[in-house]
Design a protein around this motif. Structure first.
Motif, short mmCIF file in Angstrom:
data_model
loop_
_atom_site.label_atom_id
_atom_site.label_comp_id
_atom_site.label_asym_id
_atom_site.label_seq_id
_atom_site.Cartn_x
_atom_site.Cartn_y
_atom_site.Cartn_z
N GLN A 1 0.84 -1.18 0.00
CA GLN A 1 0.00 0.00 0.00
C GLN A 1 0.89 1.24 0.00
O GLN A 1 1.88 1.30 0.73
CB GLN A 1 -0.92 0.00 1.22
N THR A 2 0.52 2.20 -0.78
CA THR A 2 1.24 3.46 -0.83
C THR A 2 0.97 4.25 0.45
O THR A 2 -0.18 4.47 0.82
CB THR A 2 0.83 4.28 -2.05
N GLN A 3 2.04 4.68 1.11
CA GLN A 3 1.90 5.40 2.37
C GLN A 3 2.90 6.54 2.45
O GLN A 3 3.97 6.50 1.83
CB GLN A 3 2.12 4.46 3.56
N LEU A 4 2.54 7.53 3.24
CA LEU A 4 3.43 8.60 3.65
C LEU A 4 3.49 8.61 5.17
O LEU A 4 2.45 8.72 5.82
CB LEU A 4 2.95 9.95 3.13
N VAL A 5 4.67 8.49 5.72
CA VAL A 5 4.86 8.45 7.16
C VAL A 5 5.65 9.68 7.57
O VAL A 5 6.79 9.87 7.15
CB VAL A 5 5.58 7.18 7.60
N GLU A 6 5.05 10.50 8.42
CA GLU A 6 5.68 11.71 8.89
C GLU A 6 6.36 11.47 10.23
O GLU A 6 5.90 10.67 11.05
CB GLU A 6 4.66 12.84 9.02
N SER A 7 7.42 12.21 10.47
CA SER A 7 8.12 12.16 11.74
C SER A 7 8.75 13.52 12.00
O SER A 7 8.78 14.39 11.15
CB SER A 7 9.18 11.06 11.76
N GLY A 8 9.27 13.67 13.19
CA GLY A 8 9.79 14.94 13.62
C GLY A 8 8.71 15.72 14.35
O GLY A 8 7.77 15.16 14.91
N GLY A 9 8.86 17.02 14.37
CA GLY A 9 7.91 17.84 15.07
C GLY A 9 8.19 17.86 16.56
O GLY A 9 9.19 17.34 17.05
N GLY A 10 7.29 18.49 17.28
CA GLY A 10 7.42 18.60 18.71
C GLY A 10 7.39 20.04 19.16
O GLY A 10 6.88 20.92 18.48
N LEU A 11 7.95 20.26 20.34
CA LEU A 11 7.95 21.58 20.95
C LEU A 11 9.28 22.28 20.69
O LEU A 11 10.34 21.69 20.89
CB LEU A 11 7.71 21.47 22.46
N VAL A 12 9.19 23.52 20.28
CA VAL A 12 10.38 24.32 20.02
C VAL A 12 10.13 25.74 20.49
O VAL A 12 8.99 26.22 20.47
CB VAL A 12 10.77 24.28 18.53
N GLN A 13 11.17 26.41 20.94
CA GLN A 13 11.04 27.79 21.39
C GLN A 13 10.96 28.74 20.21
O GLN A 13 11.44 28.44 19.12
CB GLN A 13 12.22 28.16 22.29
N PRO A 14 10.34 29.90 20.41
CA PRO A 14 10.32 30.89 19.33
C PRO A 14 11.72 31.22 18.85
O PRO A 14 12.65 31.37 19.64
CB PRO A 14 9.65 32.10 19.98
N GLY A 15 11.86 31.32 17.54
CA GLY A 15 13.16 31.56 16.93
C GLY A 15 13.95 30.31 16.64
O GLY A 15 14.99 30.38 15.97
N GLY A 16 13.48 29.19 17.12
CA GLY A 16 14.17 27.94 16.91
C GLY A 16 13.87 27.33 15.56
O GLY A 16 13.16 27.89 14.73
#
Length: 115
Positions: A1-16
Motif C-alpha cells: 500500500q502506498t503510504q506517507l509516514v511523517e516524523s519529527g515535530g514537537g515543541l520548540v522555542q520561538p526563533g528555533g
C-alpha cells in the motif's frame, strides 16, 4: 500500500528550528510531485509548499518564504520541511501529500512553538 509516514515535530522555542520528515513507501518520490499543508486548530487545511517531481521546481507560500526550505532526499525516499525562525503562529499540524486529491496523505505532525 502506498503510504506517507511523517516524523519529527514537537515543541520548540520561538526563533528555533525544526525539521519534519515525510517518508514515502510503495512509490518513488523521485518521479512524483509532493505538497506540504498545514492546519491550525479550528481552521481549514492550507497549502504551503509545492514540490515538483525531478526536474521541476519548489514553490512556497509567501508566508513561509525565507524561513522554510523543502529538501528532497531521493536516496531515502523522503521529503523534509526545514523550518527556521519559528513563531507561535507556526503552531499547527503539518501534512505531506502526493497529488492528485485522492493520493496518499501523511498522518500529520504537530509543531508547537512556545516558551
Amino acid at each position: 500500500q502506498t503510504q506517507l509516514v511523517e516524523s519529527g515535530g514537537g515543541l520548540v522555542q520561538p526563533g528555533g528550528s525544526l525539521r519534519l520528515s515525510c517518508e514515502a513507501s510503495g512509490f518513488s518520490i523521485r518521479y512524483y510531485a509532493m505538497r506540504w499543508y498545514r492546519q491550525a486548530p479550528g481552521k481549514e487545511r492550507e497549502l504551503v509548499a509545492r514540490i515538483a517531481a525531478e526536474g521541476g521546481s519548489t514553490t512556497l507560500a509567501d508566508s513561509v518564504k525565507g524561513r522554510f526550505t523543502i529538501p528532497r532526499d531521493n536516496a531515502k525516499n523522503t521529503v523534509y520541511r526545514q523550518m527556521d525562525n519559528l513563531t507561535p503562529e507556526d503552531t499547527v499540524v503539518y501534512y505531506c501529500h502526493v497529488p492528485p486529491a485522492g493520493g496518499p496523505w501523511g498522518q500529520g505532525t504537530q509543531v508547537s512553538v512556545s516558551s
